[in-house]
Structure formats: structure tokens, C-alpha cells
Design a protein around this motif. Sequence first.
Motif, PDB file in Angstrom:
ATOM      1  N   VAL A 132       8.071  -1.368  13.951  1.00  0.00           N
ATOM      2  CA  VAL A 132       7.793  -2.132  15.209  1.00  0.00           C
ATOM      3  C   VAL A 132       7.193  -1.101  15.979  1.00  0.00           C
ATOM      4  N   HIS A 133       7.952   0.218  16.463  1.00  0.00           N
ATOM      5  CA  HIS A 133       7.267   1.127  16.976  1.00  0.00           C
ATOM      6  C   HIS A 133       5.827   1.589  16.469  1.00  0.00           C
ATOM      7  N   ARG A 134       5.693   1.817  15.417  1.00  0.00           N
ATOM      8  CA  ARG A 134       4.536   2.205  14.771  1.00  0.00           C
ATOM      9  C   ARG A 134       3.269   1.042  14.895  1.00  0.00           C
ATOM     10  N   ILE A 135       3.686  -0.219  14.693  1.00  0.00           N
ATOM     11  CA  ILE A 135       2.650  -1.157  15.014  1.00  0.00           C
ATOM     12  C   ILE A 135       2.265  -1.402  16.438  1.00  0.00           C
ATOM     13  N   GLU A 136       3.334  -1.060  17.432  1.00  0.00           N
ATOM     14  CA  GLU A 136       3.060  -1.137  18.957  1.00  0.00           C
ATOM     15  C   GLU A 136       2.062   0.065  19.164  1.00  0.00           C
ATOM     16  N   GLU A 137       2.611   1.204  18.760  1.00  0.00           N
ATOM     17  CA  GLU A 137       1.672   2.318  19.007  1.00  0.00           C
ATOM     18  C   GLU A 137      -0.102   2.018  18.432  1.00  0.00           C
ATOM     19  N   LEU A 138      -0.120   1.407  17.361  1.00  0.00           N
ATOM     20  CA  LEU A 138      -1.275   1.168  17.101  1.00  0.00           C
ATOM     21  C   LEU A 138      -2.185   0.115  17.801  1.00  0.00           C
ATOM     22  N   HIS A 139      -1.312  -0.943  18.258  1.00  0.00           N
ATOM     23  CA  HIS A 139      -1.867  -1.994  19.288  1.00  0.00           C
ATOM     24  C   HIS A 139      -2.130  -1.117  20.533  1.00  0.00           C
ATOM     25  N   ASP A 140      -1.069  -0.262  21.118  1.00  0.00           N
ATOM     26  CA  ASP A 140      -1.501   0.333  22.332  1.00  0.00           C
ATOM     27  C   ASP A 140      -2.790   1.133  22.203  1.00  0.00           C
ATOM     28  N   ASN A 155      -5.476   0.664  20.415  1.00  0.00           N
ATOM     29  CA  ASN A 155      -6.518  -0.413  20.076  1.00  0.00           C
ATOM     30  C   ASN A 155      -6.985  -0.012  18.659  1.00  0.00           C
ATOM     31  N   GLU A 156      -5.881   0.273  17.835  1.00  0.00           N
ATOM     32  CA  GLU A 156      -6.132   0.690  16.359  1.00  0.00           C
ATOM     33  C   GLU A 156      -5.900  -0.585  15.649  1.00  0.00           C
ATOM     34  N   SER A 157      -6.548  -0.927  14.427  1.00  0.00           N
ATOM     35  CA  SER A 157      -6.125  -2.064  13.714  1.00  0.00           C
ATOM     36  C   SER A 157      -4.801  -1.614  12.774  1.00  0.00           C
ATOM     37  N   VAL A 158      -4.112  -2.679  12.544  1.00  0.00           N
ATOM     38  CA  VAL A 158      -2.880  -2.637  11.671  1.00  0.00           C
ATOM     39  C   VAL A 158      -3.382  -2.739  10.479  1.00  0.00           C
ATOM     40  N   PRO A 159      -2.946  -1.750   9.483  1.00  0.00           N
ATOM     41  CA  PRO A 159      -3.476  -1.946   8.073  1.00  0.00           C
ATOM     42  C   PRO A 159      -2.710  -3.162   7.315  1.00  0.00           C
ATOM     43  N   ALA A 160      -3.695  -3.713   6.643  1.00  0.00           N
ATOM     44  CA  ALA A 160      -2.891  -4.838   5.247  1.00  0.00           C
ATOM     45  C   ALA A 160      -1.943  -4.039   4.559  1.00  0.00           C
ATOM     46  N   PRO A 161      -1.021  -4.952   4.378  1.00  0.00           N
ATOM     47  CA  PRO A 161       0.074  -4.580   3.270  1.00  0.00           C
ATOM     48  C   PRO A 161      -0.423  -4.328   2.062  1.00  0.00           C
ATOM     49  N   SER A 162       0.214  -3.230   1.470  1.00  0.00           N
ATOM     50  CA  SER A 162      -0.319  -2.964   0.081  1.00  0.00           C
ATOM     51  C   SER A 162       0.116  -3.871  -1.118  1.00  0.00           C
ATOM     52  N   GLU A 163      -0.419  -4.142  -2.241  1.00  0.00           N
ATOM     53  CA  GLU A 163       0.046  -4.876  -3.177  1.00  0.00           C
ATOM     54  C   GLU A 163       0.970  -3.804  -3.826  1.00  0.00           C
ATOM     55  N   VAL A 164       2.092  -4.732  -4.256  1.00  0.00           N
ATOM     56  CA  VAL A 164       3.047  -3.970  -5.128  1.00  0.00           C
ATOM     57  C   VAL A 164       2.387  -3.004  -6.302  1.00  0.00           C
ATOM     58  N   ASP A 165       1.346  -3.586  -7.105  1.00  0.00           N
ATOM     59  CA  ASP A 165       0.781  -2.491  -8.240  1.00  0.00           C
ATOM     60  C   ASP A 165       0.281  -1.663  -7.915  1.00  0.00           C
ATOM     61  N   ALA A 166      -0.279  -1.528  -6.355  1.00  0.00           N
ATOM     62  CA  ALA A 166      -1.056  -0.277  -6.077  1.00  0.00           C
ATOM     63  C   ALA A 166      -0.089   0.861  -5.531  1.00  0.00           C
ATOM     64  N   ILE A 167       1.271   0.647  -5.582  1.00  0.00           N
ATOM     65  CA  ILE A 167       2.135   1.570  -4.989  1.00  0.00           C
ATOM     66  C   ILE A 167       2.726   2.276  -6.250  1.00  0.00           C
ATOM     67  N   GLN A 168       2.440   3.546  -6.241  1.00  0.00           N
ATOM     68  CA  GLN A 168       3.107   4.440  -7.323  1.00  0.00           C
ATOM     69  C   GLN A 168       4.231   5.007  -6.768  1.00  0.00           C
ATOM     70  N   LEU A 169       5.353   4.831  -7.781  1.00  0.00           N
ATOM     71  CA  LEU A 169       6.870   5.305  -7.694  1.00  0.00           C
ATOM     72  C   LEU A 169       6.847   6.811  -8.129  1.00  0.00           C
ATOM     73  N   GLU A 170       7.739   7.641  -7.438  1.00  0.00           N
ATOM     74  CA  GLU A 170       7.833   9.044  -7.880  1.00  0.00           C
ATOM     75  C   GLU A 170       8.927   8.931  -9.101  1.00  0.00           C
ATOM     76  N   ASP A 171       9.816   8.261  -9.116  1.00  0.00           N
ATOM     77  CA  ASP A 171      10.940   8.070  -9.836  1.00  0.00           C
ATOM     78  C   ASP A 171      11.486   6.868 -10.643  1.00  0.00           C
ATOM     79  N   PRO A 172      11.731   6.721 -11.604  1.00  0.00           N
ATOM     80  CA  PRO A 172      12.130   5.277 -12.418  1.00  0.00           C
ATOM     81  C   PRO A 172      13.106   4.459 -11.394  1.00  0.00           C
ATOM     82  N   SER A 173      13.969   5.073 -10.757  1.00  0.00           N
ATOM     83  CA  SER A 173      14.924   4.612 -10.128  1.00  0.00           C
ATOM     84  C   SER A 173      14.455   4.245  -8.505  1.00  0.00           C
TER      85      SER A 173
END
Length: 132
Positions: A46-54, A56-74
Motif C-alpha cells: 500500500v505504501h509503495r503504491i501510494e508513493e508511486l501515485h504521489d 505521478n509514476e505508473s504502477v507496474p503490471a503484476p508479473s506472470e507466475v512463469d516469469a518469476i524465477q525462484l532461488e530455491d525449490p522450497s
Amino acid sequence: MPNYIYPVVVEETQTGVSMYFPDFPGTAVAAPSIVVGIKDAKVMLVHRIEELHDNNESVPAPSEVDAIQLEDPSDRIIYVEVFVIPPADDKTVTKNCTMPKWLRDAGEEAGLNFSQLLQQSVREALGIEKRP
């Protein structure tokens, strides 16, 4: 409705969990449990999105799950949803409500601020924290 849903990477640690938003670099939460971590992550988002609004920066679109690389199998991905009041919607408006006369009279006698109480109750019902 100005709600946002973003993926959060959850990593298990020796003391609980570490969580971060891939779409918001530099955001990280360490917590003793997943429940506490989710609450803290939502506040941070919430604070980060409000900061972007304040700024006048755009809020990024959410990443697709397949585009996120995980560091560890857990590691795992969860989603969190937050409600953020856009700056343009901060103006006040009038909303009439109905209540028994005796309740109104008792509230006025006690010096209650009905407008403030209604706002607080609606925010609580929606799970919205007051904007700073």
C-alpha cells in the motif's frame, strides 16, 4: 475499485519467512510467520503504491507466475490484494445515513463525530488502513 493483486515470493528462513514483491525492487519483509508476513507485505505494498501515485509514476503490471524465477525449490509464490485510494478520490462527499433518534441523541450528547465514526467503520469493514 482501486484494488491491486501482486505476486509475492515467500522464502522459508530459520526464524520464519522472508517475502518480496518481484514487481517492486527493494521491497522485502522478514516475519516470524506467513500470517504476520502477509500483513506486513500488504502494508508495504500500500505504501509503495501510494508513493508511486504521489510521484505521478505508473504502477507496474503484476508479473506472470512463469516469469518469476525462484532461488530455491522450497520457495513459493502467493498473491496479496490491497485496496489503495487514488489521490484524485480523496475529496470528501456527503452520505446520508439513518439511525434511531435515541441513538442520534445519545451520540450528540456524548459529543461524537458521526462523520468520523462512519468513515472509520467503513474502512474497517473493507480492511482499509487510513491513508497518511
